[in-house]
Structure formats: C-alpha cells, structure tokens
Scaffold this motif. Structure first.
Motif, PDB file in Angstrom:
ATOM      1  N   ASP A  61      43.974  44.076  35.090  1.00 54.31           N
ATOM      2  CA  ASP A  61      42.842  44.877  35.006  1.00 54.31           C
ATOM      3  C   ASP A  61      41.655  44.131  34.493  1.00 54.31           C
ATOM      4  O   ASP A  61      40.472  44.286  35.213  1.00 54.31           O
ATOM      5  N   ASP A  64      36.084  41.283  39.606  1.00 52.60           N
ATOM      6  CA  ASP A  64      36.020  41.418  41.126  1.00 52.60           C
ATOM      7  C   ASP A  64      34.778  42.430  41.197  1.00 52.60           C
ATOM      8  O   ASP A  64      33.966  42.453  41.969  1.00 52.60           O
ATOM      9  N   ASP A  65      35.006  43.755  40.320  1.00 49.50           N
ATOM     10  CA  ASP A  65      33.926  44.803  40.403  1.00 49.50           C
ATOM     11  C   ASP A  65      32.604  44.027  40.244  1.00 49.50           C
ATOM     12  O   ASP A  65      31.510  44.494  40.782  1.00 49.50           O
ATOM     13  N   GLN A  79      40.939  41.035  36.133  1.00 49.73           N
ATOM     14  CA  GLN A  79      40.726  40.616  37.400  1.00 49.73           C
ATOM     15  C   GLN A  79      40.059  41.672  38.109  1.00 49.73           C
ATOM     16  O   GLN A  79      39.030  41.216  38.846  1.00 49.73           O
ATOM     17  N   HIS A  80      40.457  42.696  38.124  1.00 51.28           N
ATOM     18  CA  HIS A  80      39.750  43.872  38.858  1.00 51.28           C
ATOM     19  C   HIS A  80      38.195  44.196  38.239  1.00 51.28           C
ATOM     20  O   HIS A  80      37.331  44.303  39.141  1.00 51.28           O
TER      21      HIS A  80
END
Lengths: 54, 521
Positions: free
Chosen positions: A42, A48-49, A44-45
């Motif tokens: 979560d 990334d966002d 990492q995402h």
C-alpha cells in the motif's frame, strides 16, 4: 543393516522435532509478516501515486 | 487392474465438506489479493516486500507440495529408508547456500527478477531470450506430471474407482488453480502458501505419529528388511541407488532446487535484502530436508501396511520378491494407505491440506513460467511497446495456455519411471545448462555469450533420461546392452555443459562487455 536402521530412526526423530519447532516459529512470525506485506505494498503504491503526480 | 478396488476409503461427506470450505476460502484469498496488484512487480515478486518468516513459509509452502509428497512417498515405497539420503542431501546443501550465499547472493545483488533477466544483463538479449525459451519449455514439461499426481492422490484417498475419475479430478483442479492464480499473482501465492504451510505441516506431523501408532516401528523396519533387504537402508548399495545416484541427488535436489530452480530463485528476487536471502536459506534447510523425509516415511509406512495385508504374491508384491514394477501403482500406494488409517474429519483435513499444497505449487510455477515468457521472451523482443496492462494480460493468458497444456499432457503422457526421476530428468534440460551459465557467469569474468548459448543448448541431452524417449530412439538399456540410468545421463550432461561453456568461452570470447542494462526490464 541394523546400524543404518538406527541411523535413519534418529534422522527421522530429529527431523520431526525440528520441523515442529520451525512450523511454530514461522507460523507465528509469518502472520505479522503478512500484515506488513499488505502495508508495504500500500505504501509503495502511495509513493508511486505521489511520484506520478509530480 | 485397479489396486484400490479391494479397499474402501474412510472418506465421508464430512470430509468433502471440509475440502469444499477450504478450497472456497483459498479462491477467496486470490480474489482479495487482486486489489493489491497494480504493476508487474506486485504480480510477480509481491512488490519485493517479503520478510523472513513469510519468505520461509512461502518457500516451504511451494516446495512441500502435493507433488513432492507423492513422488517422495513413491521413492520411500520403492527404496525404503535409503531414500532418506535425498532429504539429507537437500537439507545440507540448502544450509550450505544459506551460510555461504553461493550463487543466490551475487544473483540478488544484480537486482534482476528472473534468471533469464540475469542472462540479459551478463550476456545480452539473445542469450536472455534463448535461455528463457529453454527454461519455460523444460519447466512446463517438468510440470507435466503434477496434475496426474494430484488426480491420483484425490482418487486413491477418496476411494474413487471410476476409470475416468482421475481425468475429471485433474480438470477440476487445474480450473481452480487457474482461477485464483490469474486473479491474484504473487500476493495471493504468498498468502495461500503461508496458509497451506500451516495446514500441511500440522497434518504431516500428525500423520507420522498416527502411522507409527497404527503399524508399530519394529514391523515397519522388518518389512523394509524383507522387501528391500540391504538396499532398503544403505543408499550406496548397488542393488538400490548406488553412488552415482546419490551424487545426482545432491546436485539436483540439493544445489539446483535451492539455487538454480526458478521458483526458488524467484523467492530470492522477492526478498527484501541479502540478509533475508541468507536467513531464508538457513531456515529453509529444515524444510528442504523435511519435504522429502516425512513423505518418504509415509511411503515406507504404506509399504509396511500393504505388506501386512497380503505379503508376497499379493497385488503390490509379486512372487519372487521386490515390489510391483508399475509407476502408477507405486505412486498410489501412500494415499491408499492414508485412506485406510485416517479417521473421518482428519482425512478431510489431509485432503484439504494436500489440495492446498497442490494449488500452491501450481500457482507458483504457473506464475513463474508466465513471467519468464512475458518478461524474458516477449518483453525484450517487443521493446518499449509493451505496456504494464498488456504485460499483465499476457502473463494471465500464458498461465491459462500452460494450464490447458498440462491437462492434455497429464492425460496422454505414459509415465514409465518413478515420478522423481521424471522430474529430475525433465528439469535437467534447463538446469544443467543454467547451472553452468550462472556459475561461470557470476564467478568467471571470461565467460562469454557464445559459451552460454552452447551450455544452454547442451541441456537437451538430458532428454535421453526419459524412458519413452529412450524407447522411441531405441536407446534403452536392453538396446545398448549396458546399464545406463537417469543419474549417469544427468551427471554427464552437467559435466558436458560446464566443459562446453568453459572451452567455447575461451575460443569465442565476447568482443565487448554486453551493456549491463541491455535486456533488463
């Protein structure tokens, strides 16, 4: 032949004892790792966002 | 002749209920895990977020599968206690890798996701694509008998005697595996591996105690003495395994399975850092040993139990000594034994645990081969044109196609040797060459791409270890007039791959060092 039979009996007993111990340790420790895995992915995402937004 | 027809299984409606609940829960995990998949790294290596305990559980969950249990039990049945040497070889070698970091640490340092990606970094795009094709072909061929093992286990344990039952069970199993592997990728693999590890480790320990309680230790040992004699205890005895076979096992189920086989390497690539890699191997040594020794012991218990039912001259024990010369029937012996000694409820849990193990092995392998085809064959050839969305679609498509192939192969391929030997030989098509390329690539600066091509191609000689291939080419022991077994063919292929890579690298060195990023994702 009897010496081999004793040797294999000892191997089997040792394997059973160690495997039982490892199963308990890994079973308990693995549960916290599962929670950490979901949390890390979560995060990492989320990072990334943020990078995509930049 | 159906060896199960005289035995009525203890499997009941309650047990079917346990299996159904377990399988539904497993598929639900796959669907739940799908929400965490946003890119190829999430799908293939779970975002590189595995920590030690979970990494160990998932590695063992994949490696102690139903297929392993079946082929290891078959070896125990066919060779007695001497088969334990395979477990010791695997455990000691795995621990050695955990201490030294041999192959796996330098490989992890490269930051690759798959072995062919490493080929690309070290030797260029051509070697990467060729190595990936060899790996995927050998790996899928290797998987070809997994479904059969699963089908036989379920039918023997539940007491199904219909001739078509194995095929129907195989179709249902592969459909279930495809469903949740396609949905969830590595995240669902990790979670189901963990659950499966918990269930299966509990079940295997309980079964061992039940089996000894049921049969008695002394009758088990006496049966092995009667049926297999000295070769049932001494792995170096020529009437049983012999020294070349022991060396072949140290190499195959020790070194290769831990450090070269792609599903194990995938765990290395998914680990958070190098200390987790080493930790993973040191702890997994127990599992690598156990995954052979406990099922082999169950195979030995099946031998003792079936001997007690009829002795010499009965279905499994022909007149003149020894055991029946039929791989399908020796494979069925262990689940048949379990179907007779386990009580209602526990037998359902065993079936559920084993089926989960079966699914967990399949999902890891299907994911692995699909990732290799997409990332290491199509990816490098397509260049930047392959979007993340398209990569995920292709990975899922190849998982589906591989599943269909496995079903067809399982139905039509005649298994004419012990399953463990089939697996070692079919796997050798890949790993003999891969071992040479990894070893020399990681530790020898002068290793060249020409040498890598030749080493990878030389693995095809291992095909001569498959019994139907030898029969088709008229190269059986009878045709040749001499005893050449799988171990001799395998060891010769390994030696040849290493030598060829060494010599060809010296003769045809690379003109310039391949670009480190060429071919990498």
């Amino acid at each position: 032949m009897d010496a081999w039979a004793i040797f294999w009996a000892v191997v089997l007993i040792v394997v059973l004892i160690i495997f039982t111990g490892v199963s308990i340790v890994v079973g308990i420790g693995g549960f916290s790792d599962v929670k950490a895995l979901f949390r890390d992915i979560d995060e990492q995402h989320h990072e990334d966002d943020l990078t995509d937004d930049d | 002749m159906d060896p199960t027809q005289d035995f009525v299984s203890n499997f009941s409606a309650i047990d079917w209920g346990i299996v159904a609940i377990y399988l539904i829960a497993t598929v639900a995990v796959g669907i739940y895990a799908n929400r965490y998949i946003k890119n190829m790294a999430d799908y293939v290596v779970a975002g590189r977020s595995l920590k030690s305990h979970l990494a160990v559980a998932t590695m063992l969950g994949s490696e102690i599968g139903l297929v392993t249990v079946m082929y290891a039990a078959q070896k125990g049945f066919s060779n007695g206690f001497a088969a334990f040497h395979i477990g010791i070889a695997a455990g000691v070698t795995c621990f050695f890798i955990g201490v030294t970091g041999f192959i796996v640490v330098p490989l992890r340092k490269t930051g690759v996701m798959t072995i062919p990606e490493y080929y690309g970094q070290r030797f260029g795009k051509g070697v990467r694509v060729f190595g990936a094709l060899v790996l995927a072909a050998a790996g899928i061929l290797n998987m070809g008998v997994y479904l059969k093992a699963g089908g036989m286990f379920v039918t023997a344990l539940t007491g199904m005697t219909d001739p078509n039952a194995v095929n129907i069970v195989m179709t249902i199993l592969i459909a279930l595996v495809l469903l949740y592997t396609i949905l969830g990728g590595m995240v669902s693999v990790v979670i189901t591996d963990y659950i499966q590890f918990l269930v299966l480790s509990f079940v295997m320990i309980v079964i061992c105690f039940l089996a000894v309680g049921n049969l008695g230790w002394t009758p088990i040992v006496e049966t092995v003495k009667t049926v297999h004699k000295e070769a049932g205890f001494n792995p170096f005895n020529q009437d049983g395994f012999g020294l070349p076979y022991v060396i072949w096992m140290i190499f195959t189920f020790g070194l290769v399975s831990c450090a070269v086989w792609p599903t194990a390497v995938m765990r290395v690539c998914a680990a958070k850092d190098i200390s987790v890699v080493k930790h993973l191997y040191r702890w997994s040594a127990i599992g690598f040993m156990t995954r052979f020794i406990i099922p082999q012991f169950l195979g030995i218990c099946a031998l003792a139990w079936l001997w007690q039912q009829g002795g010499e001259g009965s279905r499994f024990f022909p007149e003149g000594g020894g055991i029946i010369d039929n791989a399908d029937e020796t494979l069925r012996a262990m689940p048949l034994f379990l179907s007779q000694i386990l009580p209602v409820g526990l037998i359902g849990l065993v079936a559920a645990g084993m089926l989960a193990a079966f699914m967990s092995t399949h999902d890891s392998y299907l994911l692995c081969w699909a990732a290799i085809i997409v990332e290491d064959v199509i990816g490098p050839l397509a260049g930047d044109r392959l979007t993340t969305k398209r990569r995920l679609f292709l990975a899922r498509l190849f998982i589906f196609l591989t599943g269909v192939f496995l079903l067809v192969w399982s139905i039509f391929y005649p298994l004419e040797q012990d399953m463990l030997d089939y697996l070692a030989v079919s796997g050798a098509i890949y790993f003999t060459g891969a071992f040479a390329v990894l070893l020399l690539g990681l530790y020898w600066k002068r290793a060249s791409s020409a040498g890598a091509y030749v080493a990878l191609a030389s693995g095809l000689f291992a095909l001569l270890g498959l019994q139907p291939v030898r029969e088709a080419l008229h190269l059986t022991n009878e045709d040749l007039g001499m005893e050449i077994n799988e171990a001799a063919i395998g060891l010769t292929t390994v030696t040849a791959s290493l030598l060829l890579m060494f010599v060809v690298s010296l003769l045809f060195p690379d003109r310039k060092k391949p670009n480190a990023t060429e071919g990498a994702s």
